[in-house]
Design a protein around this motif. Sequence first.
Motif, PDB file in Angstrom:
ATOM      1  N   PHE A 110      -0.875  12.340  -0.404  1.00  0.00           N
ATOM      2  CA  PHE A 110      -1.617  11.673   0.661  1.00  0.00           C
ATOM      3  C   PHE A 110      -2.090  10.257   0.346  1.00  0.00           C
ATOM      4  O   PHE A 110      -2.522   9.553   1.275  1.00  0.00           O
ATOM      5  CB  PHE A 110      -2.841  12.528   1.041  1.00  0.00           C
ATOM      6  N   ALA A 111      -2.054   9.840  -0.912  1.00  0.00           N
ATOM      7  CA  ALA A 111      -2.557   8.501  -1.251  1.00  0.00           C
ATOM      8  C   ALA A 111      -1.594   7.425  -0.755  1.00  0.00           C
ATOM      9  O   ALA A 111      -0.367   7.608  -0.766  1.00  0.00           O
ATOM     10  CB  ALA A 111      -2.756   8.376  -2.758  1.00  0.00           C
ATOM     11  N   ASP A 112      -2.150   6.305  -0.325  1.00  0.00           N
ATOM     12  CA  ASP A 112      -1.338   5.173   0.130  1.00  0.00           C
ATOM     13  C   ASP A 112      -0.870   4.316  -1.034  1.00  0.00           C
ATOM     14  O   ASP A 112       0.229   3.764  -1.010  1.00  0.00           O
ATOM     15  CB  ASP A 112      -2.137   4.310   1.115  1.00  0.00           C
ATOM     16  N   SER A 113      -1.713   4.211  -2.044  1.00  0.00           N
ATOM     17  CA  SER A 113      -1.405   3.353  -3.194  1.00  0.00           C
ATOM     18  C   SER A 113      -0.313   3.978  -4.067  1.00  0.00           C
ATOM     19  O   SER A 113      -0.372   5.168  -4.414  1.00  0.00           O
ATOM     20  CB  SER A 113      -2.668   3.137  -4.034  1.00  0.00           C
ATOM     21  N   LYS A 114       0.679   3.185  -4.426  1.00  0.00           N
ATOM     22  CA  LYS A 114       1.740   3.657  -5.317  1.00  0.00           C
ATOM     23  C   LYS A 114       1.174   4.055  -6.679  1.00  0.00           C
ATOM     24  O   LYS A 114       1.594   5.052  -7.280  1.00  0.00           O
ATOM     25  CB  LYS A 114       2.796   2.565  -5.482  1.00  0.00           C
TER      26      LYS A 114
ATOM     27  N   ASN B 202      13.706  19.617 -10.663  1.00  0.00           N
ATOM     28  CA  ASN B 202      15.006  19.084 -10.259  1.00  0.00           C
ATOM     29  C   ASN B 202      14.926  17.762  -9.499  1.00  0.00           C
ATOM     30  O   ASN B 202      15.919  17.049  -9.401  1.00  0.00           O
ATOM     31  CB  ASN B 202      15.721  20.120  -9.393  1.00  0.00           C
ATOM     32  N   PHE B 203      13.749  17.438  -8.966  1.00  0.00           N
ATOM     33  CA  PHE B 203      13.649  16.251  -8.116  1.00  0.00           C
ATOM     34  C   PHE B 203      12.729  15.159  -8.677  1.00  0.00           C
ATOM     35  O   PHE B 203      12.515  14.154  -8.003  1.00  0.00           O
ATOM     36  CB  PHE B 203      13.167  16.644  -6.714  1.00  0.00           C
ATOM     37  N   SER B 204      12.207  15.343  -9.884  1.00  0.00           N
ATOM     38  CA  SER B 204      11.299  14.322 -10.407  1.00  0.00           C
ATOM     39  C   SER B 204      12.009  12.979 -10.577  1.00  0.00           C
ATOM     40  O   SER B 204      11.474  11.920 -10.206  1.00  0.00           O
ATOM     41  CB  SER B 204      10.682  14.771 -11.736  1.00  0.00           C
ATOM     42  N   SER B 205      13.223  13.003 -11.104  1.00  0.00           N
ATOM     43  CA  SER B 205      13.971  11.751 -11.282  1.00  0.00           C
ATOM     44  C   SER B 205      14.311  11.117  -9.933  1.00  0.00           C
ATOM     45  O   SER B 205      14.244   9.895  -9.770  1.00  0.00           O
ATOM     46  CB  SER B 205      15.264  12.006 -12.064  1.00  0.00           C
TER      47      SER B 205
ATOM     48  N   ASP C 215      11.626   7.485  -4.055  1.00  0.00           N
ATOM     49  CA  ASP C 215      10.304   7.348  -3.445  1.00  0.00           C
ATOM     50  C   ASP C 215       9.502   6.203  -4.068  1.00  0.00           C
ATOM     51  O   ASP C 215       8.915   5.380  -3.366  1.00  0.00           O
ATOM     52  CB  ASP C 215       9.543   8.668  -3.595  1.00  0.00           C
ATOM     53  N   PHE C 216       9.507   6.149  -5.409  1.00  0.00           N
ATOM     54  CA  PHE C 216       8.740   5.101  -6.092  1.00  0.00           C
ATOM     55  C   PHE C 216       9.534   3.808  -6.265  1.00  0.00           C
ATOM     56  O   PHE C 216       8.973   2.770  -6.587  1.00  0.00           O
ATOM     57  CB  PHE C 216       8.250   5.606  -7.451  1.00  0.00           C
ATOM     58  N   GLY C 217      10.839   3.893  -6.100  1.00  0.00           N
ATOM     59  CA  GLY C 217      11.653   2.687  -6.132  1.00  0.00           C
ATOM     60  C   GLY C 217      12.035   2.176  -7.496  1.00  0.00           C
ATOM     61  O   GLY C 217      12.446   1.014  -7.645  1.00  0.00           O
TER      62      GLY C 217
ATOM     63  N   SER D 179      13.625   5.100 -14.168  1.00  0.00           N
ATOM     64  CA  SER D 179      13.266   6.462 -13.767  1.00  0.00           C
ATOM     65  C   SER D 179      13.367   7.429 -14.945  1.00  0.00           C
ATOM     66  O   SER D 179      12.527   8.331 -15.100  1.00  0.00           O
ATOM     67  CB  SER D 179      14.172   6.945 -12.624  1.00  0.00           C
ATOM     68  N   LEU D 180      14.413   7.253 -15.761  1.00  0.00           N
ATOM     69  CA  LEU D 180      14.553   8.110 -16.942  1.00  0.00           C
ATOM     70  C   LEU D 180      13.380   7.917 -17.897  1.00  0.00           C
ATOM     71  O   LEU D 180      12.824   8.884 -18.430  1.00  0.00           O
ATOM     72  CB  LEU D 180      15.883   7.818 -17.654  1.00  0.00           C
ATOM     73  N   ILE D 181      12.981   6.681 -18.107  1.00  0.00           N
ATOM     74  CA  ILE D 181      11.862   6.381 -18.993  1.00  0.00           C
ATOM     75  C   ILE D 181      10.550   6.900 -18.404  1.00  0.00           C
ATOM     76  O   ILE D 181       9.700   7.458 -19.118  1.00  0.00           O
ATOM     77  CB  ILE D 181      11.758   4.856 -19.245  1.00  0.00           C
ATOM     78  N   MET D 182      10.369   6.751 -17.087  1.00  0.00           N
ATOM     79  CA  MET D 182       9.115   7.145 -16.452  1.00  0.00           C
ATOM     80  C   MET D 182       8.919   8.657 -16.430  1.00  0.00           C
ATOM     81  O   MET D 182       7.813   9.145 -16.164  1.00  0.00           O
ATOM     82  CB  MET D 182       9.065   6.601 -15.020  1.00  0.00           C
ATOM     83  N   ASN D 183       9.960   9.419 -16.702  1.00  0.00           N
ATOM     84  CA  ASN D 183       9.822  10.870 -16.798  1.00  0.00           C
ATOM     85  C   ASN D 183       9.230  11.310 -18.128  1.00  0.00           C
ATOM     86  O   ASN D 183       8.712  12.430 -18.241  1.00  0.00           O
ATOM     87  CB  ASN D 183      11.188  11.544 -16.609  1.00  0.00           C
TER      88      ASN D 183
END
Length: 525
Positions: free
Chosen positions: A391-395, A324-327, A333-335, A341-345
């Motif tokens: 925990f990773a800092d890198s996007k 429910n929260f991936s989009s 969070d990822f901006g 966002s739809l494509i990145m899913n």
Amino acid sequence: MSDSDIKQPETVLTTVLSGDYKHALNEEIARVISPGGKEIKVTADVDEAMEIALESKDIVLTPEEDRQLLRKIDLYLMPFFTFMYAVQYMDKITNSFASIMGLKTDLGMVGNTYSWLSTAFYLGYLVFELPASLILQRFPVAKATSAFMLLWGIVVCLAPAANLPGFMFLRVVLGMLESSITPAMVILTGQWYKRHEHFMRTTVWLSACSLGVIIGYAFAYGLYIHGSNWSVASWKVVYIVIGLVNIVMGVAFYFHIPDNPTKAWFLNDRERLMVVERIRSNNQGFGNKHFKWSQLKECLTDYRIWLMFVFQILDEVPNGGLTNFSSILLNDDFGYSVKKSLIMNIPVGVVGFFGSMLVASTYEFGLVKHRMAVSTFALGVALMGSSLLAFADSKTARLAGFYVMQISDIGFICMLSIYQSNVAGHTKKVVGNALLLIAYCAGNCIGPQTFRSNEAPHYKSAKGAIVGCYAACIALILVLYYSYYRENEARARKREEMGDAYVKLENIEFADLTDKENPEFRYTL
């Protein structure tokens, strides 16, 4: 009791099948000594497959016939199961892509309302899971499932017309109706396939959830970029189209899927007998429509069922949150933009489907001996991915972790296939299956609640919970693995000690005995 006092199954079954069912049902036909040393009474209340098993006992399958029959079964069942499960899963994720297409704004959601909307589906699922499972035991499986599918297609179509309270109610009803699909698929897979075939076939139809992600998000993306062409909001069109597809699938399911192999329209008479012989080694049969209290008691006191129960809760907490929260994560969070966002899913579905198929194939082709070892590896990869996300800092590293952890589907797939293979006795299987799916619901109810609105956009507590759940799942599956291994060793030693004194009861495979009652039963790892 002497051998002369024990009636042969054929004698009692002739009475049963000729119509004097009520009086013959509890009549004793044999006794066996269970692996635990308890004397078990075998009655005429046997599996539905017994009748045809009496006809098929002289059938001898050559390896080539066996392969040809398996290919035919796969051809007629697996594509249909796969597409059906993909469409069904699209119902679950409609909220995810609709949430960034205007759903939250149009329905006036604030605070944690969206989290509760997500939980509502699984509350309905949770409440109705046991009744749905009992309906599937009492009535023809395929016919009952098709009725559920028709009804949930109608509910999905109604969703765009509802206000927020109505929408919440419809999500509860949808969860109640969809609680039938996984137990139905577990029953059908067990009816048609040998135990060592369960893992790959379960992987195929359950991985179709990932196909649903690919299709659903691609469809939502197309609707979003052409939103100006619609007279209603694009998120509403999503619900209407997916609902109509489910209605069509419900009708198709009614006509295409037989209730059990003896009623298969695509098999000839000999092939129906051959199917029964193929699954004889499962010691599980097709099913039994009568509820047995002794099997209920055994189910509720079997600690392995409860190990699976806890595993399912922990394994589904991440799924409930991310479904429910991936989009929202990708957007906030990822901006990424809504369109991006739809494509990145879509890669989420690609990794989930092909990753699961690749990992499961290592067992199917004999590269890894035990499916639970495969599951442990996959959960280890998911643990690594979730740690990167949390925990990773890198996007880039966090995004890689987000994608890699989708292989965690193998954990749920493995547990369902282990359950299919290792739990016998139809009442025990039905009740235990309901318990596992209640745990599935509980995990999916908890998952969205770990995403607290006051922690947006990073949701650190939710990410930490995902890491902890995967670590605990690995520990539980190792305990279960050792338990089954130790029990198999004990049964093998006992059989060896008995030597020639042990006599196998004819057709015991279809006597509807549980895994703890049947001395022939061995657990798969």
